[in-house]
Motif scaffolding. Sequence first.
Motif, mmCIF file in Angstrom:
data_model
loop_
_atom_site.group_PDB
_atom_site.id
_atom_site.type_symbol
_atom_site.label_atom_id
_atom_site.label_comp_id
_atom_site.label_asym_id
_atom_site.label_seq_id
_atom_site.Cartn_x
_atom_site.Cartn_y
_atom_site.Cartn_z
ATOM 1 N N ASN A 58 0.797 -1.225 0.000
ATOM 2 C CA ASN A 58 0.000 0.000 0.000
ATOM 3 C C ASN A 58 0.833 1.282 0.000
ATOM 4 O O ASN A 58 0.293 2.364 -0.199
ATOM 5 C CB ASN A 58 -0.945 0.002 1.212
ATOM 6 C CG ASN A 58 -2.031 -1.052 1.071
ATOM 7 O OD1 ASN A 58 -2.551 -1.276 -0.012
ATOM 8 N ND2 ASN A 58 -2.355 -1.719 2.163
ATOM 9 N N GLU A 59 2.143 1.136 0.205
ATOM 10 C CA GLU A 59 3.011 2.309 0.242
ATOM 11 C C GLU A 59 3.028 3.034 -1.102
ATOM 12 O O GLU A 59 2.877 2.415 -2.162
ATOM 13 C CB GLU A 59 4.437 1.898 0.622
ATOM 14 C CG GLU A 59 4.620 1.554 2.093
ATOM 15 C CD GLU A 59 3.998 0.229 2.501
ATOM 16 O OE1 GLU A 59 3.807 0.000 3.704
ATOM 17 O OE2 GLU A 59 3.702 -0.590 1.613
ATOM 18 N N LEU A 60 3.208 4.348 -1.055
ATOM 19 C CA LEU A 60 3.272 5.206 -2.238
ATOM 20 C C LEU A 60 2.015 5.080 -3.099
ATOM 21 O O LEU A 60 2.064 5.223 -4.323
ATOM 22 C CB LEU A 60 4.516 4.880 -3.081
ATOM 23 C CG LEU A 60 5.874 5.320 -2.516
ATOM 24 C CD1 LEU A 60 6.996 4.853 -3.419
ATOM 25 C CD2 LEU A 60 5.928 6.830 -2.344
ATOM 26 N N GLY A 61 0.895 4.780 -2.466
ATOM 27 C CA GLY A 61 -0.350 4.654 -3.205
ATOM 28 C C GLY A 61 -0.594 3.287 -3.798
ATOM 29 O O GLY A 61 -1.583 3.071 -4.494
ATOM 30 N N GLY A 62 0.294 2.331 -3.523
ATOM 31 C CA GLY A 62 0.132 0.967 -4.022
ATOM 32 C C GLY A 62 1.192 0.579 -5.028
ATOM 33 O O GLY A 62 1.343 1.227 -6.066
ATOM 34 N N ILE A 63 1.954 -0.458 -4.709
ATOM 35 C CA ILE A 63 2.983 -0.976 -5.607
ATOM 36 C C ILE A 63 2.733 -2.468 -5.810
ATOM 37 O O ILE A 63 2.598 -3.216 -4.853
ATOM 38 C CB ILE A 63 4.404 -0.755 -5.054
ATOM 39 C CG1 ILE A 63 4.710 0.735 -4.933
ATOM 40 C CG2 ILE A 63 5.443 -1.430 -5.954
ATOM 41 C CD1 ILE A 63 6.096 1.031 -4.386
ATOM 42 N N GLU A 64 2.676 -2.900 -7.066
ATOM 43 C CA GLU A 64 2.484 -4.311 -7.361
ATOM 44 C C GLU A 64 3.797 -5.062 -7.162
ATOM 45 O O GLU A 64 4.877 -4.577 -7.513
ATOM 46 C CB GLU A 64 1.994 -4.487 -8.797
ATOM 47 C CG GLU A 64 0.625 -3.881 -9.040
ATOM 48 C CD GLU A 64 0.143 -4.077 -10.466
ATOM 49 O OE1 GLU A 64 0.915 -4.610 -11.287
ATOM 50 O OE2 GLU A 64 -1.012 -3.703 -10.758
ATOM 51 N N LEU A 65 3.665 -6.279 -6.592
ATOM 52 C CA LEU A 65 4.818 -7.128 -6.319
ATOM 53 C C LEU A 65 4.562 -8.519 -6.878
ATOM 54 O O LEU A 65 3.425 -8.986 -6.906
ATOM 55 C CB LEU A 65 5.078 -7.232 -4.809
ATOM 56 C CG LEU A 65 5.274 -5.933 -4.033
ATOM 57 C CD1 LEU A 65 5.144 -6.194 -2.543
ATOM 58 C CD2 LEU A 65 6.634 -5.325 -4.347
ATOM 59 N N LEU A 66 5.616 -9.185 -7.296
ATOM 60 C CA LEU A 66 5.487 -10.549 -7.804
ATOM 61 C C LEU A 66 6.672 -11.380 -7.341
ATOM 62 O O LEU A 66 7.824 -10.967 -7.469
ATOM 63 C CB LEU A 66 5.426 -10.548 -9.336
ATOM 64 C CG LEU A 66 5.219 -11.914 -10.007
ATOM 65 C CD1 LEU A 66 3.837 -12.480 -9.677
ATOM 66 C CD2 LEU A 66 5.393 -11.813 -11.514
ATOM 67 N N GLU A 67 6.361 -12.558 -6.807
ATOM 68 C CA GLU A 67 7.388 -13.559 -6.495
ATOM 69 C C GLU A 67 7.022 -14.808 -7.285
ATOM 70 O O GLU A 67 5.938 -15.364 -7.106
ATOM 71 C CB GLU A 67 7.433 -13.865 -5.004
ATOM 72 C CG GLU A 67 8.496 -14.883 -4.628
ATOM 73 C CD GLU A 67 8.619 -15.095 -3.136
ATOM 74 O OE1 GLU A 67 9.435 -15.938 -2.715
ATOM 75 O OE2 GLU A 67 7.896 -14.422 -2.380
ATOM 76 N N ALA A 68 7.893 -15.238 -8.191
ATOM 77 C CA ALA A 68 7.508 -16.288 -9.121
ATOM 78 C C ALA A 68 8.644 -17.259 -9.388
ATOM 79 O O ALA A 68 9.826 -16.918 -9.290
ATOM 80 C CB ALA A 68 7.038 -15.672 -10.435
ATOM 81 N N SER A 69 8.242 -18.478 -9.722
ATOM 82 C CA SER A 69 9.165 -19.524 -10.150
ATOM 83 C C SER A 69 8.565 -20.153 -11.402
ATOM 84 O O SER A 69 7.451 -20.682 -11.362
ATOM 85 C CB SER A 69 9.343 -20.576 -9.053
ATOM 86 O OG SER A 69 10.203 -21.615 -9.494
ATOM 87 N N TYR A 70 9.286 -20.082 -12.508
ATOM 88 C CA TYR A 70 8.749 -20.551 -13.784
ATOM 89 C C TYR A 70 9.728 -21.511 -14.450
ATOM 90 O O TYR A 70 10.945 -21.392 -14.297
ATOM 91 C CB TYR A 70 8.531 -19.378 -14.744
ATOM 92 C CG TYR A 70 7.491 -18.377 -14.321
ATOM 93 C CD1 TYR A 70 6.186 -18.772 -14.034
ATOM 94 C CD2 TYR A 70 7.810 -17.023 -14.224
ATOM 95 C CE1 TYR A 70 5.230 -17.840 -13.661
ATOM 96 C CE2 TYR A 70 6.856 -16.087 -13.865
ATOM 97 C CZ TYR A 70 5.564 -16.503 -13.575
ATOM 98 O OH TYR A 70 4.620 -15.574 -13.203
ATOM 99 N N GLN A 71 9.160 -22.438 -15.197
ATOM 100 C CA GLN A 71 9.966 -23.286 -16.062
ATOM 101 C C GLN A 71 9.507 -23.157 -17.508
ATOM 102 O O GLN A 71 10.317 -23.008 -18.415
ATOM 103 C CB GLN A 71 9.900 -24.752 -15.645
ATOM 104 C CG GLN A 71 10.811 -25.663 -16.476
ATOM 105 C CD GLN A 71 10.845 -27.076 -15.957
ATOM 106 O OE1 GLN A 71 9.837 -27.597 -15.488
ATOM 107 N NE2 GLN A 71 12.003 -27.717 -16.038
ATOM 108 N N ARG A 72 8.197 -23.170 -17.712
ATOM 109 C CA ARG A 72 7.669 -23.159 -19.068
ATOM 110 C C ARG A 72 6.988 -21.836 -19.427
ATOM 111 O O ARG A 72 6.570 -21.652 -20.558
ATOM 112 C CB ARG A 72 6.671 -24.314 -19.233
ATOM 113 C CG ARG A 72 7.277 -25.675 -18.929
ATOM 114 C CD ARG A 72 6.250 -26.780 -19.009
ATOM 115 N NE ARG A 72 5.736 -26.940 -20.370
ATOM 116 C CZ ARG A 72 4.852 -27.864 -20.713
ATOM 117 N NH1 ARG A 72 4.386 -28.699 -19.802
ATOM 118 N NH2 ARG A 72 4.427 -27.950 -21.955
ATOM 119 N N GLN A 73 6.858 -20.944 -18.485
ATOM 120 C CA GLN A 73 6.197 -19.674 -18.764
ATOM 121 C C GLN A 73 6.921 -18.916 -19.868
ATOM 122 O O GLN A 73 8.154 -18.791 -19.864
ATOM 123 C CB GLN A 73 6.152 -18.813 -17.495
ATOM 124 C CG GLN A 73 5.641 -17.400 -17.691
ATOM 125 C CD GLN A 73 4.131 -17.339 -17.881
ATOM 126 O OE1 GLN A 73 3.428 -18.299 -17.627
ATOM 127 N NE2 GLN A 73 3.642 -16.201 -18.328
#
Length: 324
Positions: A58-73
């Motif tokens: 929610n800081e700075l009006g909202g920041i999107e975050l992603l934590e991901a693990s991909y092999q075929r993406q």
Amino acid sequence: MKSPASKLTATELTATKLTATKLTAKRATEDAHSLDRKPAQAQAKAQAKEQANFSLANELGGIELLEASYQRQNFSRHCHEGYTVGVIETGAQRFYRTGGDHTAPQHSIILVNADEVHNGRSATDFGWSYRAMYPLPQQFARVHDELGGKSGDAPYFPEPVVHDKPLAELLRLTFDTLSTSDNALLRESLIYTSLARLMSRHGASRPVEKTLRPTVQLALVKQFLDDMPAADVSLDALAKLAGLSPFYLIKQFQRQYGLPPHAYQIQGRIRLAKQMIRQGGKLLEVALACGFHDQSHLNRHFKRALGVTPGQYAREVEASRPRG
């Protein structure tokens, strides 16, 4: 003439051969079933490695975050209204940005400017994992203003991949804190420090000489697609709007904006879908209102661009809402 004993032996031999034949057939059937199962098992194993956790700070009006693990993406060519700032945790990622392909190995930092066309896939046989944030230009500008910079100025990052171990560790600490701590002062301090250090160490002014000036005709088409991304418009109609041939419009539009008109329209529809989801829209209604054929059509394009499904995005948006 053969003796009874020899007849018995022949019978036993015949029975043994029949048994062996049955066993061979059984093994062949089992082997065939095993071969059928192996692709399915491999696919299930690969799917198990496809994990993406989206969240909102929610800081700075909202920041999107992603934590991901991909092999075929395999991310299609797309763009975000925000920057991409990511740290490769394992493996390596290969991606397109600024006219060429780049490889980001473990511990490196990925930088993609706002509205810059890019894609992404694994650079190894065993995939890659990373953590990223997507700050908006106005959020970078706010930090820049508070550092005494030119008002309303947002940075340009010329290098798609940077090797900066201290900054990578600071970003990891920021990601860890945003996912585990409710301490508002600590969270805000780390975000401000990370963005400020990123700008000071790797930011630059956008090179004017590399920025093509769009023609009036192309600007008209872009404005139409920006204003009405859900419109069911044909290539012929856009070409008439621009006063260009359809083929020339496709070629010049892609040269100017990095995507052909149809792909550019899809990106506008995804942005509109995100906006409507944030406003609480139901996914099927969002899909149809944004110009997608159905919800699965929205799901496919949404995940190829953002790495998460609209449902995941909606759940995290709802979870981040302040509770009264």
